[in-house]
Design a protein around this motif. Structure first.
Motif, PDB file in Angstrom:
ATOM      1  N   ASP A 128       1.097  -1.405   0.087  1.00 37.01           N
ATOM      2  CA  ASP A 128      -0.303  -0.397  -0.273  1.00 37.01           C
ATOM      3  C   ASP A 128       0.823   1.292  -0.317  1.00 37.01           C
ATOM      4  N   ASP A 129       1.621   1.464   0.981  1.00 39.27           N
ATOM      5  CA  ASP A 129       2.933   2.409   0.656  1.00 39.27           C
ATOM      6  C   ASP A 129       3.575   2.742  -0.442  1.00 39.27           C
ATOM      7  N   GLY A 130       4.090   2.058  -0.798  1.00 37.22           N
ATOM      8  CA  GLY A 130       4.331   1.669  -2.600  1.00 37.22           C
ATOM      9  C   GLY A 130       5.765   1.350  -2.432  1.00 37.22           C
ATOM     10  N   ALA A 131       6.055   0.811  -1.839  1.00 36.85           N
ATOM     11  CA  ALA A 131       7.415  -0.665  -1.413  1.00 36.85           C
ATOM     12  C   ALA A 131       6.862  -1.765  -2.070  1.00 36.85           C
ATOM     13  N   HIS A 132       8.656  -1.837  -2.483  1.00 42.70           N
ATOM     14  CA  HIS A 132       8.319  -3.094  -3.195  1.00 42.70           C
ATOM     15  C   HIS A 132       9.121  -4.261  -2.563  1.00 42.70           C
ATOM     16  N   GLN A 133       9.151  -5.566  -2.406  1.00 39.68           N
ATOM     17  CA  GLN A 133       9.769  -6.178  -2.137  1.00 39.68           C
ATOM     18  C   GLN A 133       9.110  -7.446  -2.027  1.00 39.68           C
ATOM     19  N   PRO A 134      10.125  -8.460  -2.491  1.00 40.38           N
ATOM     20  CA  PRO A 134       9.861 -10.125  -2.888  1.00 40.38           C
ATOM     21  C   PRO A 134       9.276 -10.308  -1.773  1.00 40.38           C
ATOM     22  N   ALA A 135       8.451 -11.718  -2.051  1.00 41.46           N
ATOM     23  CA  ALA A 135       7.943 -12.875  -1.241  1.00 41.46           C
ATOM     24  C   ALA A 135       7.041 -13.691  -1.838  1.00 41.46           C
ATOM     25  N   GLU A 136       6.702 -14.587  -0.920  1.00 43.60           N
ATOM     26  CA  GLU A 136       6.408 -16.337  -1.524  1.00 43.60           C
ATOM     27  C   GLU A 136       5.423 -16.382  -1.077  1.00 43.60           C
ATOM     28  N   ILE A 137       5.117 -16.221  -2.310  1.00 40.86           N
ATOM     29  CA  ILE A 137       3.189 -16.370  -2.821  1.00 40.86           C
ATOM     30  C   ILE A 137       2.718 -17.400  -3.302  1.00 40.86           C
ATOM     31  N   HIS A 138       1.100 -18.111  -2.540  1.00 42.45           N
ATOM     32  CA  HIS A 138       0.664 -19.246  -2.932  1.00 42.45           C
ATOM     33  C   HIS A 138      -0.773 -18.311  -3.372  1.00 42.45           C
ATOM     34  N   TRP A 139      -1.216 -19.558  -4.444  1.00 44.06           N
ATOM     35  CA  TRP A 139      -2.594 -19.426  -4.837  1.00 44.06           C
ATOM     36  C   TRP A 139      -2.850 -20.927  -5.959  1.00 44.06           C
ATOM     37  N   TYR A 140      -3.951 -20.678  -6.761  1.00 43.54           N
ATOM     38  CA  TYR A 140      -4.517 -21.934  -6.604  1.00 43.54           C
ATOM     39  C   TYR A 140      -4.876 -21.511  -8.479  1.00 43.54           C
ATOM     40  N   GLU A 141      -5.069 -22.446  -8.926  1.00 40.78           N
ATOM     41  CA  GLU A 141      -5.811 -22.396 -10.921  1.00 40.78           C
ATOM     42  C   GLU A 141      -5.639 -23.963 -11.569  1.00 40.78           C
ATOM     43  N   ALA A 142      -6.892 -23.206 -12.223  1.00 40.67           N
ATOM     44  CA  ALA A 142      -7.207 -24.674 -12.770  1.00 40.67           C
ATOM     45  C   ALA A 142      -7.398 -24.485 -14.586  1.00 40.67           C
ATOM     46  N   HIS A 143      -7.143 -25.050 -15.087  1.00 42.97           N
ATOM     47  CA  HIS A 143      -6.818 -24.770 -16.345  1.00 42.97           C
ATOM     48  C   HIS A 143      -8.322 -24.010 -17.298  1.00 42.97           C
ATOM     49  N   GLY A 144      -7.946 -22.734 -18.005  1.00 45.69           N
ATOM     50  CA  GLY A 144      -9.875 -22.622 -18.661  1.00 45.69           C
ATOM     51  C   GLY A 144     -10.306 -21.842 -16.972  1.00 45.69           C
ATOM     52  N   ILE A 145      -9.816 -21.573 -16.553  1.00 44.63           N
ATOM     53  CA  ILE A 145     -10.017 -20.752 -15.265  1.00 44.63           C
ATOM     54  C   ILE A 145      -8.894 -19.917 -14.623  1.00 44.63           C
ATOM     55  N   GLY A 146      -7.514 -19.896 -14.907  1.00 45.48           N
ATOM     56  CA  GLY A 146      -6.566 -18.762 -14.371  1.00 45.48           C
ATOM     57  C   GLY A 146      -6.460 -18.819 -12.390  1.00 45.48           C
ATOM     58  N   LYS A 147      -5.244 -17.817 -12.343  1.00 45.14           N
ATOM     59  CA  LYS A 147      -4.988 -17.860 -10.746  1.00 45.14           C
ATOM     60  C   LYS A 147      -6.219 -17.359 -10.370  1.00 45.14           C
ATOM     61  N   VAL A 148      -6.712 -18.100  -8.558  1.00 41.42           N
ATOM     62  CA  VAL A 148      -7.635 -17.005  -8.670  1.00 41.42           C
ATOM     63  C   VAL A 148      -6.886 -17.449  -6.518  1.00 41.42           C
ATOM     64  N   LYS A 149      -6.978 -16.495  -5.447  1.00 41.01           N
ATOM     65  CA  LYS A 149      -6.833 -16.534  -4.307  1.00 41.01           C
ATOM     66  C   LYS A 149      -5.385 -16.845  -3.949  1.00 41.01           C
ATOM     67  N   THR A 150      -4.659 -15.467  -4.524  1.00 42.17           N
ATOM     68  CA  THR A 150      -3.132 -15.369  -4.063  1.00 42.17           C
ATOM     69  C   THR A 150      -3.723 -14.621  -3.533  1.00 42.17           C
ATOM     70  N   LYS A 151      -1.973 -14.997  -1.683  1.00 37.22           N
ATOM     71  CA  LYS A 151      -1.662 -14.609  -1.017  1.00 37.22           C
ATOM     72  C   LYS A 151      -0.396 -14.420  -0.487  1.00 37.22           C
ATOM     73  N   VAL A 152       0.266 -13.844   0.181  1.00 44.47           N
ATOM     74  CA  VAL A 152       1.324 -13.698   0.828  1.00 44.47           C
ATOM     75  C   VAL A 152       1.718 -14.917   1.449  1.00 44.47           C
ATOM     76  N   LYS A 153       2.230 -15.318   1.414  1.00 46.28           N
ATOM     77  CA  LYS A 153       2.616 -16.779   2.454  1.00 46.28           C
ATOM     78  C   LYS A 153       3.815 -16.580   3.771  1.00 46.28           C
ATOM     79  N   ARG A 154       5.151 -15.414   2.704  1.00 40.31           N
ATOM     80  CA  ARG A 154       5.838 -15.127   3.695  1.00 40.31           C
ATOM     81  C   ARG A 154       6.752 -14.239   2.724  1.00 40.31           C
ATOM     82  N   TRP A 155       6.873 -13.093   4.132  1.00 43.41           N
ATOM     83  CA  TRP A 155       7.885 -11.733   3.378  1.00 43.41           C
ATOM     84  C   TRP A 155       9.453 -12.532   3.086  1.00 43.41           C
ATOM     85  N   LEU A 156      10.356 -12.372   2.186  1.00 44.09           N
ATOM     86  CA  LEU A 156      11.240 -12.312   2.072  1.00 44.09           C
ATOM     87  C   LEU A 156      12.636 -10.940   1.948  1.00 44.09           C
TER      88      LEU A 156
END
Length: 75
Positions: free
Chosen positions: A47-75
């Motif tokens: 939100d404050d405009g900072a860029h930081q690497p993170a491990e992210i998790h998401w679900y995906e299916a063919h024809g639907i794409g990525k859904v429910k993306t979330k940050v699991k931990r900051w690196l």
């Protein structure tokens, strides 16, 4: 609110099909498909405009794409 900055690197499948705990809810909400839970590393803009690497998790299916993306931990 966070925003992913492509590319997502080191992508791995960590669960697929019946191994996914939320499979029933994903199918109800987004439809049937070959669902996979994935993880990867990406640059995230906070939100404050900072860029930081993170491990992210998401679900995906063919024809639907990525859904429910979330940050699991900051690196």
């Amino acid at each position: 609110m966070i925003r992913l900055i492509p590319p997502i690197t080191a992508v791995e499948t960590i669960a697929e099909g019946p191994s996914i705990r939320e499979l029933h809810r994903l199918r109800q909400q987004y439809g049937p498909g070959r669902w996979r839970k994935k993880k990867g590393i990406a640059l995230v803009e906070t939100d404050d405009g900072a860029h930081q690497p993170a491990e992210i998790h998401w679900y995906e299916a063919h024809g639907i794409g990525k859904v429910k993306t979330k940050v699991k931990r900051w690196l």
